[in-house]
Design a protein around this motif. Structure first.
Motif, PDB file in Angstrom:
ATOM      1  N   ARG A  11       0.831  -1.212   0.000  1.00  0.00           N
ATOM      2  CA  ARG A  11       0.000   0.000   0.000  1.00  0.00           C
ATOM      3  C   ARG A  11       0.858   1.251   0.000  1.00  0.00           C
ATOM      4  O   ARG A  11       0.556   2.233  -0.693  1.00  0.00           O
ATOM      5  N   ALA A  15       0.964   4.030  -2.890  1.00  0.00           N
ATOM      6  CA  ALA A  15       0.670   5.428  -2.548  1.00  0.00           C
ATOM      7  C   ALA A  15       1.767   6.356  -3.078  1.00  0.00           C
ATOM      8  O   ALA A  15       1.480   7.459  -3.575  1.00  0.00           O
ATOM      9  N   ALA A  41       2.282  11.190  -0.023  1.00  0.00           N
ATOM     10  CA  ALA A  41       1.959   9.797   0.323  1.00  0.00           C
ATOM     11  C   ALA A  41       1.911   9.592   1.833  1.00  0.00           C
ATOM     12  O   ALA A  41       1.721   8.465   2.303  1.00  0.00           O
TER      13      ALA A  41
END
Length: 208
Positions: A11, A15, A41
Motif C-alpha cells: 500500500r 501510494a 503519500a
C-alpha cells in the motif's frame, strides 16, 4: 497468503507511485521533489528511499516485474509452440498484465507515456531499459528454440516485435480512450511484425 506487513508495504509503495504521478502531472517531473512525493503519500523522505532510489525509478516501477514475467513466458515453451506463436503469447500476456486496472489506470498509463516522451532524462532511461530488456528476451528466445534460431534470429525477432508494439502505442496515444484500446493497438502491431517472424518457423536448422 500475503501477511499484514507485506500488504502495508504494498500500500505504501502504491501510494508513492500514485502521489508521484499526480505531482508530475500537476507540477512537472523536474519541478517535483522527492520530499513532496513523500509528503503527498504521508511518509517520510527516508521511507521513499526504502522503495525507490530516484524519481525515475517511480516512473519505471514495474519494469523489472514485466521483464521477469516475459522471460517466464519464453522459458515455458511447449513442444508444439512456434516462434511466432510463443512471441504472440508473450505479447498477449504482457499487454494484459500491463493494462490491467489492478496495475495502472488509463489516465496513469497515458501520463507515464507522455512523461517519458517529454522528459530527456526519462527518454534516456527508457532507451536503456528497452535495450537491456531486448537483450535478455533475445537470449531467452534463443534458449527456447536453440535448434531453430541463431542468436541473431532471436534478437531480430524480439526487436521487430518490441519496436512495433511500442511505436504503435505511442503513435496512437491521442486516439485511444481506454486500456482495452491500448491492448488492441499493441496486439495488432505485434501481429503485423510477427508475420515476418513466421518465416523462421519454416527453417529446419539455424543459419551459420
Amino acid at each position: 497468503m500475503v501477511g499484514l506487513r507485506e500488504r502495508k508495504k504494498q500500500r505504501t509503495r502504491q501510494a508513492l507511485i500514485e502521489a508521484a504521478l499526480r505531482l508530475f502531472s500537476e507540477k512537472g517531473f523536474e519541478e517535483t521533489t522527492l520530499a513532496e512525493i513523500a509528503a503527498a503519500a504521508d511518509v517520510s523522505t527516508r521511507t521513499f528511499f526504502s522503495y525507490f532510489a530516484s524519481k525515475e525509478d517511480v516512473v519505471f516501477h514495474d519494469s523489472a516485474e514485466r521483464l521477469d514475467r516475459a522471460v517466464a513466458v519464453l522459458a515455458g515453451r511447449q513442444p508444439g509452440d512456434t516462434v511466432a506463436g510463443l512471441l504472440l503469447r508473450l505479447v498477449d500476456e504482457s499487454l494484459r498484465w500491463a493494462t490491467s486496472e489492478e496495475n495502472i489506470t488509463f489516465e496513469d498509463a497515458r501520463l507515464r507515456l507522455r512523461l517519458v516522451l517529454g522528459e530527456p532524462a526519462l527518454q534516456a532511461r527508457a532507451l536503456q531499459v528497452l535495450f537491456d530488456d531486448q537483450l535478455r528476451l533475445a537470449k531467452a528466445l534463443h534458449e527456447a528454440f536453440p535448434e531453430r534460431l541463431t542468436p541473431v534470429d532471436a534478437a531480430a525477432a524480439v526487436g521487430a516485435m518490441a519496436g512495433a508494439v511500442k511505436a504503435a502505442i505511442v503513435a496512437n496515444l491521442d486516439e485511444e480512450r481506454s486500456l482495452q484500446e491500448i491492448y488492441e493497438t499493441g496486439r495488432r502491431a505485434a501481429e503485423v511484425a510477427l508475420s515476418g517472424v513466421r518465416s523462421l518457423d519454416d527453417a529446419k536448422t539455424p543459419a551459420g
